[in-house]
Design a protein around this motif. Structure first.
Motif, PDB file in Angstrom:
ATOM      1  N   VAL A 123       0.878  -1.175   0.000  1.00 30.73           N
ATOM      2  CA  VAL A 123       0.000   0.000   0.000  1.00 30.73           C
ATOM      3  C   VAL A 123       0.911   1.219   0.000  1.00 30.73           C
ATOM      4  O   VAL A 123       1.640   1.468   0.965  1.00 30.73           O
ATOM      5  N   THR A 124       0.899   1.972  -1.095  1.00 30.10           N
ATOM      6  CA  THR A 124       1.840   3.078  -1.253  1.00 30.10           C
ATOM      7  C   THR A 124       1.230   4.440  -0.889  1.00 30.10           C
ATOM      8  O   THR A 124       1.944   5.353  -0.526  1.00 30.10           O
ATOM      9  N   LYS A 125      -0.095   4.561  -1.001  1.00 26.97           N
ATOM     10  CA  LYS A 125      -0.762   5.817  -0.600  1.00 26.97           C
ATOM     11  C   LYS A 125      -2.123   5.486  -0.019  1.00 26.97           C
ATOM     12  O   LYS A 125      -2.774   4.529  -0.462  1.00 26.97           O
ATOM     13  N   VAL A 126      -2.546   6.290   0.939  1.00 24.53           N
ATOM     14  CA  VAL A 126      -3.907   6.174   1.461  1.00 24.53           C
ATOM     15  C   VAL A 126      -4.509   7.577   1.515  1.00 24.53           C
ATOM     16  O   VAL A 126      -3.846   8.529   1.934  1.00 24.53           O
ATOM     17  N   ASP A 132     -27.399   4.033   6.804  1.00 22.22           N
ATOM     18  CA  ASP A 132     -26.456   4.903   7.506  1.00 22.22           C
ATOM     19  C   ASP A 132     -25.416   5.473   6.526  1.00 22.22           C
ATOM     20  O   ASP A 132     -25.176   4.897   5.454  1.00 22.22           O
ATOM     21  N   VAL A 133     -24.803   6.585   6.930  1.00 20.69           N
ATOM     22  CA  VAL A 133     -23.725   7.160   6.117  1.00 20.69           C
ATOM     23  C   VAL A 133     -22.552   6.190   6.048  1.00 20.69           C
ATOM     24  O   VAL A 133     -22.377   5.332   6.916  1.00 20.69           O
ATOM     25  N   PHE A 134     -21.756   6.326   5.003  1.00 21.10           N
ATOM     26  CA  PHE A 134     -20.562   5.499   4.822  1.00 21.10           C
ATOM     27  C   PHE A 134     -19.325   6.272   5.271  1.00 21.10           C
ATOM     28  O   PHE A 134     -19.313   7.505   5.305  1.00 21.10           O
ATOM     29  N   MET A 135     -18.276   5.529   5.581  1.00 18.85           N
ATOM     30  CA  MET A 135     -16.911   6.059   5.620  1.00 18.85           C
ATOM     31  C   MET A 135     -16.204   5.455   4.420  1.00 18.85           C
ATOM     32  O   MET A 135     -16.260   4.226   4.211  1.00 18.85           O
ATOM     33  N   ASN A 136     -15.575   6.317   3.627  1.00 13.75           N
ATOM     34  CA  ASN A 136     -14.874   5.860   2.420  1.00 13.75           C
ATOM     35  C   ASN A 136     -13.438   6.368   2.382  1.00 13.75           C
ATOM     36  O   ASN A 136     -13.149   7.470   2.882  1.00 13.75           O
ATOM     37  N   LEU A 137     -12.582   5.577   1.785  1.00 16.85           N
ATOM     38  CA  LEU A 137     -11.238   6.040   1.433  1.00 16.85           C
ATOM     39  C   LEU A 137     -10.791   5.270   0.189  1.00 16.85           C
ATOM     40  O   LEU A 137     -11.435   4.303  -0.222  1.00 16.85           O
ATOM     41  N   VAL A 138      -9.677   5.714  -0.378  1.00 16.40           N
ATOM     42  CA  VAL A 138      -9.086   5.026  -1.533  1.00 16.40           C
ATOM     43  C   VAL A 138      -7.607   4.785  -1.238  1.00 16.40           C
ATOM     44  O   VAL A 138      -6.942   5.645  -0.645  1.00 16.40           O
ATOM     45  N   VAL A 139      -7.123   3.600  -1.608  1.00 14.53           N
ATOM     46  CA  VAL A 139      -5.685   3.328  -1.484  1.00 14.53           C
ATOM     47  C   VAL A 139      -5.068   3.112  -2.868  1.00 14.53           C
ATOM     48  O   VAL A 139      -5.738   2.633  -3.789  1.00 14.53           O
ATOM     49  N   GLU A 140      -3.794   3.484  -2.949  1.00 14.58           N
ATOM     50  CA  GLU A 140      -2.972   3.118  -4.105  1.00 14.58           C
ATOM     51  C   GLU A 140      -2.123   1.934  -3.676  1.00 14.58           C
ATOM     52  O   GLU A 140      -1.546   1.950  -2.586  1.00 14.58           O
ATOM     53  N   VAL A 141      -2.072   0.903  -4.522  1.00 11.58           N
ATOM     54  CA  VAL A 141      -1.222  -0.247  -4.214  1.00 11.58           C
ATOM     55  C   VAL A 141      -0.290  -0.523  -5.392  1.00 11.58           C
ATOM     56  O   VAL A 141      -0.633  -0.250  -6.548  1.00 11.58           O
ATOM     57  N   GLU A 142       0.867  -1.047  -5.066  1.00  9.72           N
ATOM     58  CA  GLU A 142       1.752  -1.616  -6.090  1.00  9.72           C
ATOM     59  C   GLU A 142       1.686  -3.111  -5.887  1.00  9.72           C
ATOM     60  O   GLU A 142       1.867  -3.604  -4.763  1.00  9.72           O
TER      61      GLU A 142
END
Ligand code: GSY
Length: 173
Positions: free
Chosen positions: A34-37, A52-62
């Motif tokens: 995981v290179t970026k979050v 209910d509302v969500f919690m979201n994020l995106v990761v960059e992976v190599e």
């Protein structure tokens, strides 16, 4: 080695802890780094709105994994975090969607990449624009910044600023 982007979302239980655990499980895989979050965003539900509302994020992976193998890892993490999804579009403890895999366009029985709705979902584009503003979505042939400008950020609110992958995994942030 391929750079891929994965969208993570949770709207049941301890949402932030589920996101943290999912990122940790991805990072623990010997074929994935995981290179970026992105930061964590508090987002209005899209699709089935009476939840209910969500919690979201995106990761960059190599990763050295194929897209199909990466999908299997994502599905295993969903199972490990006891994903519950009773209604289509409905509540779930953890959802991991491969949104981009290099600049490949993939259509198999199990996987469509780029994710077919990513370009219309602010809960994907806002966190993605934070870590990959200049990446081009290969079907729309448009950068993430431009896609976000078209869609807008309504219903997406910054919940917690994340700056380092390791600190987030160790819950120091
Ligand atoms: O496809 C991901 C699951 N999902 C989400 C989500 O992660 N966030 C928001 N805000 N709405 C959603 N609707 C679905 S389905």
């Amino acid at each position: 080695m391929t750079i891929a982007y994965i969208s993570l979302g949770s709207n049941m239980g301890d949402k932030v802890e589920s996101l943290r655990q999912a990122v940790e499980l991805l990072h623990q895989n010997s074929s994935i780094e995981v290179t970026k979050v992105s930061s964590i965003y508090d987002t209005d539900p899209v699709g089935y709105e009476d939840q209910d509302v969500f919690m979201n994020l995106v990761v960059e992976v190599e990763t050295t994994l194929s897209s199909e193998a990466l999908l299997i890892v994502c599905q295993a993490i969903e199972q490990q975090l006891k994903r519950v999804r009773i209604i289509r579009w409905g509540p779930r403890t953890m959802d991991l969607d491969i949104i981009l895999y290099g600049n490949e366009v993939i259509h198999t029985d199990n996987l469509i990449v780029p994710h077919p709705r990513m370009h219309e979902r602010a809960f994907v584009l806002v966190p993605l624009a934070e870590i990959a503003p200049n990446v081009v979505q290969p079907v729309e042939n448009t950068s993430i910044t431009e896609l976000l400008a078209q869609v807008g950020a309504e219903g997406v609110r910054l919940f917690s600023k994340i700056t380092h992958v390791d600190k987030f995994i160790q819950s120091d942030e």
